[in-house]
Design an enzyme around this catalytic site. Structure first.
Site, PDB file in Angstrom:
ATOM      1  N   ALA A 109      20.944   6.982 129.539  1.00 24.77           N
ATOM      2  CA  ALA A 109      22.277   6.375 129.610  1.00 24.77           C
ATOM      3  C   ALA A 109      22.629   5.736 130.951  1.00 24.77           C
ATOM      4  O   ALA A 109      23.526   4.893 131.010  1.00 24.77           O
ATOM      5  CB  ALA A 109      23.335   7.425 129.258  1.00 24.77           C
ATOM      6  N   ALA A 155      20.915   0.252 129.119  1.00 24.78           N
ATOM      7  CA  ALA A 155      21.649   1.301 128.399  1.00 24.78           C
ATOM      8  C   ALA A 155      23.141   1.263 128.693  1.00 24.78           C
ATOM      9  O   ALA A 155      23.968   1.425 127.782  1.00 24.78           O
ATOM     10  CB  ALA A 155      21.075   2.673 128.753  1.00 24.78           C
ATOM     11  N   PRO A 184      13.169  -7.823 124.736  1.00 27.51           N
ATOM     12  CA  PRO A 184      13.677  -8.726 125.769  1.00 27.51           C
ATOM     13  C   PRO A 184      12.545  -9.278 126.624  1.00 27.51           C
ATOM     14  O   PRO A 184      11.500  -8.636 126.803  1.00 27.51           O
ATOM     15  CB  PRO A 184      14.581  -7.827 126.622  1.00 27.51           C
ATOM     16  CG  PRO A 184      14.645  -6.505 125.927  1.00 27.51           C
ATOM     17  CD  PRO A 184      13.462  -6.422 125.042  1.00 27.51           C
ATOM     18  N   SER A 238      12.839   4.697 129.192  1.00 25.23           N
ATOM     19  CA  SER A 238      11.403   4.497 129.377  1.00 25.23           C
ATOM     20  C   SER A 238      11.161   4.340 130.867  1.00 25.23           C
ATOM     21  O   SER A 238      11.930   3.671 131.549  1.00 25.23           O
ATOM     22  CB  SER A 238      10.937   3.240 128.637  1.00 25.23           C
ATOM     23  OG  SER A 238       9.534   3.174 128.603  1.00 25.23           O
ATOM     24  N   LYS A 253       4.681   0.105 127.252  1.00 19.81           N
ATOM     25  CA  LYS A 253       5.613  -0.387 126.232  1.00 19.81           C
ATOM     26  C   LYS A 253       4.883  -0.672 124.921  1.00 19.81           C
ATOM     27  O   LYS A 253       5.405  -0.409 123.829  1.00 19.81           O
ATOM     28  CB  LYS A 253       6.331  -1.654 126.713  1.00 19.81           C
ATOM     29  CG  LYS A 253       7.234  -1.467 127.922  1.00 19.81           C
ATOM     30  CD  LYS A 253       8.346  -0.451 127.698  1.00 19.81           C
ATOM     31  CE  LYS A 253       9.479  -0.962 126.862  1.00 19.81           C
ATOM     32  NZ  LYS A 253      10.611   0.009 126.795  1.00 19.81           N
ATOM     33  N   ARG A 306      18.752  12.720 132.385  1.00 22.16           N
ATOM     34  CA  ARG A 306      17.832  13.777 132.852  1.00 22.16           C
ATOM     35  C   ARG A 306      18.582  14.784 133.717  1.00 22.16           C
ATOM     36  O   ARG A 306      18.240  15.945 133.770  1.00 22.16           O
ATOM     37  CB  ARG A 306      16.682  13.161 133.659  1.00 22.16           C
ATOM     38  CG  ARG A 306      15.465  12.813 132.827  1.00 22.16           C
ATOM     39  CD  ARG A 306      14.302  12.394 133.694  1.00 22.16           C
ATOM     40  NE  ARG A 306      14.654  11.297 134.583  1.00 22.16           N
ATOM     41  CZ  ARG A 306      13.868  10.825 135.539  1.00 22.16           C
ATOM     42  NH1 ARG A 306      12.690  11.371 135.746  1.00 22.16           N
ATOM     43  NH2 ARG A 306      14.243   9.823 136.297  1.00 22.16           N
ATOM     44  N   GLY A 336      20.683   3.787 132.724  1.00 24.55           N
ATOM     45  CA  GLY A 336      19.888   2.591 132.963  1.00 24.55           C
ATOM     46  C   GLY A 336      20.664   1.292 132.810  1.00 24.55           C
ATOM     47  O   GLY A 336      21.750   1.247 132.221  1.00 24.55           O
ATOM     48  N   TYR A 337      20.081   0.230 133.305  1.00 22.61           N
ATOM     49  CA  TYR A 337      20.694  -1.109 133.328  1.00 22.61           C
ATOM     50  C   TYR A 337      21.051  -1.595 131.922  1.00 22.61           C
ATOM     51  O   TYR A 337      22.209  -1.928 131.630  1.00 22.61           O
ATOM     52  CB  TYR A 337      19.692  -2.048 134.005  1.00 22.61           C
ATOM     53  CG  TYR A 337      20.065  -3.506 134.121  1.00 22.61           C
ATOM     54  CD1 TYR A 337      21.352  -3.919 134.448  1.00 22.61           C
ATOM     55  CD2 TYR A 337      19.077  -4.486 133.952  1.00 22.61           C
ATOM     56  CE1 TYR A 337      21.658  -5.268 134.582  1.00 22.61           C
ATOM     57  CE2 TYR A 337      19.374  -5.829 134.096  1.00 22.61           C
ATOM     58  CZ  TYR A 337      20.665  -6.218 134.409  1.00 22.61           C
ATOM     59  OH  TYR A 337      20.960  -7.548 134.545  1.00 22.61           O
TER      60      TYR A 337
END
Length: 338
Positions: free
Chosen positions: A13, A18, A185, A86, A159, A37, A15-16
């Site tokens: 949550a 997210a 993306p 990720s 990925k 985390r 992250g950029y």
């Protein structure tokens, strides 16, 4: 939970991408459970999203890509899942499994929890990295896969392996308990909601506008606005035409790194580089330096195009003009850097 409520579990949550996905979900009336985390970061995430979302529509849970604990419980009261978490390093890691293991194991933990909790739909954040590398196709589509037997770099490999494992998991479910869409993306740019400038695109643009790069390698990026990526995630939840599809979310053509710098100069960032590093210099350094090796492979890949016809057709997609994306991104960076 009442029948009308729709709750989405969003992994990673802080992250950029997210954060933008969470904002888009909340603005569209969804409830969100964000995983972190470290739960000590909850206040930081709430602050990034704005004061209006310090309410009951947003909650947090503790999850780790490498730990079984909490996954089933986190998914148990949710209708949907965005698996975005990720690992991503700006620098090439010493050992590729530092990226591959958490990407693969985290994806499988998320999908197993979704299956057990009878989640309706999973949207998995993949990448053009899982489509466009390890081969020389000049125009890529959703049927293409990166060839991980080639030297494509740890992030791209992670990925690709994680996404292949996700489709294998979904395809092997006899009960078809949930549908899945993967979003792909290109290089993601656009405004930052948090003060974290350690991500790949934020780090690149920051170094360019502050004059840290004297020159640039001759590489090309397919590009996308982070807000467009978030909208595609949210729209995928209820647009069943996206079920079981790989959705390409990027520009049709690759943009030269130097052109990105030229746009930044047009926006008033005069320290952005004007020249290229000779490719032979990068190739000769690649023998001794992991990051140069990664850059060298990107130069070798060169420019490629992406087929976004299906994305336009399914979502009536109109990507944000790239200059507007960079304008909004640099505006947010100026606020952070000042």
């Amino acid at each position: 939970m009442t029948v009308n409520q729709r709750k989405v579990l969003v992994t990673g949550a802080s992250g950029y991408i997210a954060l933008h996905c969470i904002l888009e979900l909340l603005n569209n009336g969804y409830e969100v459970k964000g995983s972190l985390r470290d739960l000590k970061r909850e206040n930081e995430v709430r602050k990034s999203l704005g004061i209006e979302f310090n309410n009951n529509n947003l909650e947090f849970c503790k999850l780790d890509l490498l730990n079984d604990e909490g996954w089933d419980d986190a998914a148990s009261d949710c209708d949907y899942l965005f698996h975005i978490a990720s690992p991503c390093f700006v620098e090439e890691p010493k050992h590729e499994n530092e990226l591959i293991t958490p990407a693969l194991e985290g994806t499988l933990r998320a999908l197993k929890a979704a299956h057990k909790s009878k989640i309706k739909k999973v949207v998995l954040t993949s990448s053009m990295g899982a489509i466009a590398y390890g081969h020389n196709k000049s125009y890529c589509n959703a049927n293409d896969w990166t060839d991980t037997s080639k030297d494509v770099g740890a992030y791209i490999k992670s990925k690709t392996i994680a996404e292949k494992a996700a489709w294998d998991f979904v395809d092997n479910q006899t009960d078809e308990s949930f549908s899945m869409t993967t979003i792909h993306p290109g290089m993601v740019f656009g405004p930052l909601l948090s003060n974290d400038i350690e991500g790949i695109s934020a780090s690149l643009i920051t170094k360019m506008i502050t004059g840290k790069f004297p020159a640039l390698p001759d590489i090309y990026f397919t590009v996308v606005d982070v807000r467009d990526v978030a909208k595609l995630h949210v729209q995928s939840l209820t647009n069943h035409h996206s079920d079981h599809k790989r959705i390409i979310a990027t520009s049709q053509k690759g943009i030269p790194f130097l052109e990105i710098s030229e746009i930044l100069r047009e926006l008033g960032f005069n320290k952005s580089p004007k020249s290229l590093v000779p490719t032979q210099v990068i190739n000769s350094l690649a023998m001794f330096n992991r990051d140069m090796k990664s850059t060298s492979s990107m130069i070798k890949r060169g420019r490629y195009g992406a087929d976004i016809a299906e994305t336009i057709s399914i979502f009536d997609w109109e990507p944000t003009p790239f200059k507007k994306t960079l304008e909004d991104m640099t505006s947010s960076l100026k606020t952070i850097l000042n």
